[in-house]
Design a protein around this motif. Structure first.
Motif, PDB file in Angstrom:
ATOM      1  N   ASP A  71      -5.153  11.735  82.569  1.00 14.26           N
ATOM      2  CA  ASP A  71      -3.841  11.588  81.912  1.00 14.26           C
ATOM      3  C   ASP A  71      -3.589  10.148  81.471  1.00 14.26           C
ATOM      4  N   TYR A  72      -4.048   9.193  82.272  1.00 13.17           N
ATOM      5  CA  TYR A  72      -3.822   7.778  81.960  1.00 13.17           C
ATOM      6  C   TYR A  72      -5.013   7.142  81.238  1.00 13.17           C
ATOM      7  N   HIS A  73      -6.007   7.940  80.926  1.00 19.37           N
ATOM      8  CA  HIS A  73      -7.185   7.474  80.165  1.00 19.37           C
ATOM      9  C   HIS A  73      -7.850   6.266  80.838  1.00 19.37           C
ATOM     10  N   LEU A  74      -7.959   6.331  82.164  1.00 17.97           N
ATOM     11  CA  LEU A  74      -8.606   5.235  82.892  1.00 17.97           C
ATOM     12  C   LEU A  74     -10.115   5.440  82.901  1.00 17.97           C
ATOM     13  N   ARG A  75     -10.834   4.338  83.070  1.00 10.68           N
ATOM     14  CA  ARG A  75     -12.294   4.384  83.088  1.00 10.68           C
ATOM     15  C   ARG A  75     -12.810   4.062  84.483  1.00 10.68           C
ATOM     16  N   ILE A  76     -13.798   4.813  84.913  1.00 13.53           N
ATOM     17  CA  ILE A  76     -14.449   4.563  86.201  1.00 13.53           C
ATOM     18  C   ILE A  76     -15.530   3.508  85.983  1.00 13.53           C
ATOM     19  N   ILE A  77     -15.408   2.391  86.677  1.00 16.41           N
ATOM     20  CA  ILE A  77     -16.385   1.313  86.487  1.00 16.41           C
ATOM     21  C   ILE A  77     -17.233   1.074  87.738  1.00 16.41           C
ATOM     22  N   GLY A  78     -16.945   1.805  88.807  1.00 17.65           N
ATOM     23  CA  GLY A  78     -17.728   1.639  90.018  1.00 17.65           C
ATOM     24  C   GLY A  78     -17.271   2.604  91.094  1.00 17.65           C
ATOM     25  N   GLU A  79     -17.972   2.601  92.197  1.00 17.85           N
ATOM     26  CA  GLU A  79     -17.614   3.443  93.336  1.00 17.85           C
ATOM     27  C   GLU A  79     -18.044   2.761  94.617  1.00 17.85           C
ATOM     28  N   THR A  80     -17.456   3.200  95.721  1.00 15.71           N
ATOM     29  CA  THR A  80     -17.866   2.711  97.031  1.00 15.71           C
ATOM     30  C   THR A  80     -17.520   3.758  98.074  1.00 15.71           C
ATOM     31  N   TYR A  81     -18.236   3.734  99.186  1.00 14.83           N
ATOM     32  CA  TYR A  81     -17.981   4.661 100.293  1.00 14.83           C
ATOM     33  C   TYR A  81     -17.503   3.870 101.504  1.00 14.83           C
ATOM     34  N   VAL A  82     -16.546   4.427 102.224  1.00 17.44           N
ATOM     35  CA  VAL A  82     -16.048   3.809 103.451  1.00 17.44           C
ATOM     36  C   VAL A  82     -16.184   4.799 104.594  1.00 17.44           C
ATOM     37  N   HIS A  83     -16.796   4.335 105.685  1.00 18.20           N
ATOM     38  CA  HIS A  83     -16.895   5.157 106.886  1.00 18.20           C
ATOM     39  C   HIS A  83     -15.531   5.194 107.552  1.00 18.20           C
ATOM     40  N   ILE A  84     -14.995   6.386 107.741  1.00 15.66           N
ATOM     41  CA  ILE A  84     -13.657   6.537 108.303  1.00 15.66           C
ATOM     42  C   ILE A  84     -13.746   6.647 109.820  1.00 15.66           C
ATOM     43  N   ILE A 167     -11.915   7.957 117.636  1.00 13.29           N
ATOM     44  CA  ILE A 167     -11.286   9.146 118.223  1.00 13.29           C
ATOM     45  C   ILE A 167     -11.352  10.359 117.292  1.00 13.29           C
ATOM     46  N   GLU A 168     -11.934  10.166 116.106  1.00 13.88           N
ATOM     47  CA  GLU A 168     -12.086  11.303 115.199  1.00 13.88           C
ATOM     48  C   GLU A 168     -13.126  12.274 115.753  1.00 13.88           C
ATOM     49  N   THR A 169     -12.938  13.557 115.487  1.00 17.77           N
ATOM     50  CA  THR A 169     -13.863  14.577 116.005  1.00 17.77           C
ATOM     51  C   THR A 169     -15.232  14.476 115.348  1.00 17.77           C
ATOM     52  N   ASN A 170     -15.250  14.364 114.044  1.00 15.64           N
ATOM     53  CA  ASN A 170     -16.510  14.271 113.301  1.00 15.64           C
ATOM     54  C   ASN A 170     -16.808  12.805 113.019  1.00 15.64           C
ATOM     55  N   LYS A 171     -17.900  12.313 113.574  1.00 12.84           N
ATOM     56  CA  LYS A 171     -18.216  10.889 113.457  1.00 12.84           C
ATOM     57  C   LYS A 171     -18.826  10.522 112.103  1.00 12.84           C
ATOM     58  N   LYS A 172     -19.299  11.506 111.360  1.00 18.29           N
ATOM     59  CA  LYS A 172     -19.892  11.219 110.041  1.00 18.29           C
ATOM     60  C   LYS A 172     -18.870  11.571 108.964  1.00 18.29           C
ATOM     61  N   ASN A 173     -17.808  10.801 108.940  1.00 16.27           N
ATOM     62  CA  ASN A 173     -16.682  11.033 108.045  1.00 16.27           C
ATOM     63  C   ASN A 173     -16.605   9.880 107.049  1.00 16.27           C
ATOM     64  N   TYR A 174     -16.760  10.203 105.771  1.00  9.49           N
ATOM     65  CA  TYR A 174     -16.788   9.174 104.735  1.00  9.49           C
ATOM     66  C   TYR A 174     -15.835   9.536 103.605  1.00  9.49           C
ATOM     67  N   THR A 175     -15.214   8.518 103.031  1.00 14.67           N
ATOM     68  CA  THR A 175     -14.390   8.713 101.839  1.00 14.67           C
ATOM     69  C   THR A 175     -15.007   7.943 100.681  1.00 14.67           C
ATOM     70  N   ARG A 176     -15.076   8.605  99.551  1.00 15.85           N
ATOM     71  CA  ARG A 176     -15.594   7.988  98.334  1.00 15.85           C
ATOM     72  C   ARG A 176     -14.418   7.498  97.504  1.00 15.85           C
ATOM     73  N   PHE A 177     -14.512   6.270  97.039  1.00 19.14           N
ATOM     74  CA  PHE A 177     -13.458   5.657  96.237  1.00 19.14           C
ATOM     75  C   PHE A 177     -14.003   5.308  94.855  1.00 19.14           C
ATOM     76  N   TRP A 178     -13.202   5.539  93.840  1.00 16.85           N
ATOM     77  CA  TRP A 178     -13.547   5.093  92.495  1.00 16.85           C
ATOM     78  C   TRP A 178     -12.844   3.776  92.195  1.00 16.85           C
ATOM     79  N   VAL A 179     -13.519   2.915  91.479  1.00 15.84           N
ATOM     80  CA  VAL A 179     -12.942   1.663  90.992  1.00 15.84           C
ATOM     81  C   VAL A 179     -12.594   1.889  89.534  1.00 15.84           C
TER      82      VAL A 179
END
Length: 279
Positions: A71-84, A167-179
């Motif tokens: 909707d805002y016509h934004l461009r993805i210029i990168g990504e990164t993953y963070v272990h939660i 304290i999270e149940t699943n230790k392999k929990n990752y979130t992907r972020f777009w830049v």
């Protein structure tokens, strides 16, 4: 110094993602109450960049963010993953037996249900807009009978004591972020792209497009359908593709254009590596 918009406040996982992506570069974090506000700041040139969560390995895709980016016509210029990794924290001086209320983001709460039921079965759970805000509330209101669930950055910023980590149940929990940016990435070396397209309602229409990727040795590593507002039973197909040869990617795009009713290249960027931990 780049201004980087995030949803949430300082100490959130969005801030973690921004600082991880930009590394040693100096950035100014601009806090926003909603993902839409993040997009508006980029669109109106009030910030240079935005960092936005797009999917979690447990909770799945954040569908509204796909729509906002288009909707805002934004461009993805990168990504990164963070272990939660989630932690229980309180104000200094609070004892474990004092905790009657626990604050956190609803997704974080769901990811820690087993821990909460085991150690705080009678605690009142209050959902908040993000994990960092939950920590901030403890300090703001000087809550001596409450705890928050969040990341270590939150504890560091607001001077909280960390009682239990991981304290999270699943230790392999990752979130992907777009830049995200208002303009396309001018740097070379892209080996990943995010595309959105629509196909006709006839037999094999989607399969024909997907086969084009395979025929050009392009790895399709995500596919997501998003309903088109105002058009019942019609969808925009979002895909993430990885490629080693830019020539193959360009050939595929040329062929796909002949087999879709619309195509948007949301971004071409360098693939981020997910650093899997053994915790």
């Amino acid at each position: 110094m780049k201004k980087v918009a995030i949803q949430g406040v300082a100490g959130s996982f969005h801030e973690d993602a921004a600082r991880k992506y930009f590394g040693t570069d100096e950035i100014e974090i601009v806090e926003c109450r909603s993902f839409q506000s993040v997009c508006e700041l980029v669109d109106t040139d009030q910030v240079d960049i935005a960092v936005m969560a797009i999917e979690n390995s447990i909770a799945g895709s954040i569908l509204q963010n796909y729509s906002l980016i288009r909707d805002y016509h934004l461009r993805i210029i990168g990504e990164t993953y963070v272990h939660i990794q989630l932690n229980l924290m309180t104000l200094p001086g609070v004892k474990r037996e004092d905790v009657k209320t626990i604050y956190s983001h609803p997704v974080a709460i769901r990811q820690c249900v087993e821990y909460i039921e085991k150690y705080f079965p009678n605690a009142r759970i209050i959902e908040n807009q993000d994990t960092a805000m939950s920590g901030k509330i403890l300090v703001r209101d000087q809550l001596m009978d409450a705890a928050a669930i969040g990341n270590l950055r939150t504890a560091e910023i607001y001077g909280l004591n960390v009682w239990d980590s991981g304290i999270e149940t699943n230790k392999k929990n990752y979130t992907r972020f777009w830049v995200l940016s208002k303009h396309a990435n001018q740097n070379g070396g892209a080996n990943k792209a995010s595309l959105a397209f629509e196909v006709g309602h006839y037999y094999g229409a989607l399969a024909r497009v997907l086969n084009i990727f395979a025929e050009n040795q392009i790895n399709l590593n995500k596919i997501q359908s998003i309903p088109i507002v105002g058009k019942p039973n019609e969808y925009t197909i979002h895909v993430d593709v990885e490629f080693n040869a830019e020539e193959n990617y360009e050939k595929a795009i040329h062929r796909i254009l002949k087999n879709v009713s619309s195509l948007s290249i949301l971004g071409e960027y360098v693939r981020a590596e997910m650093e899997i931990t053994n915790q």
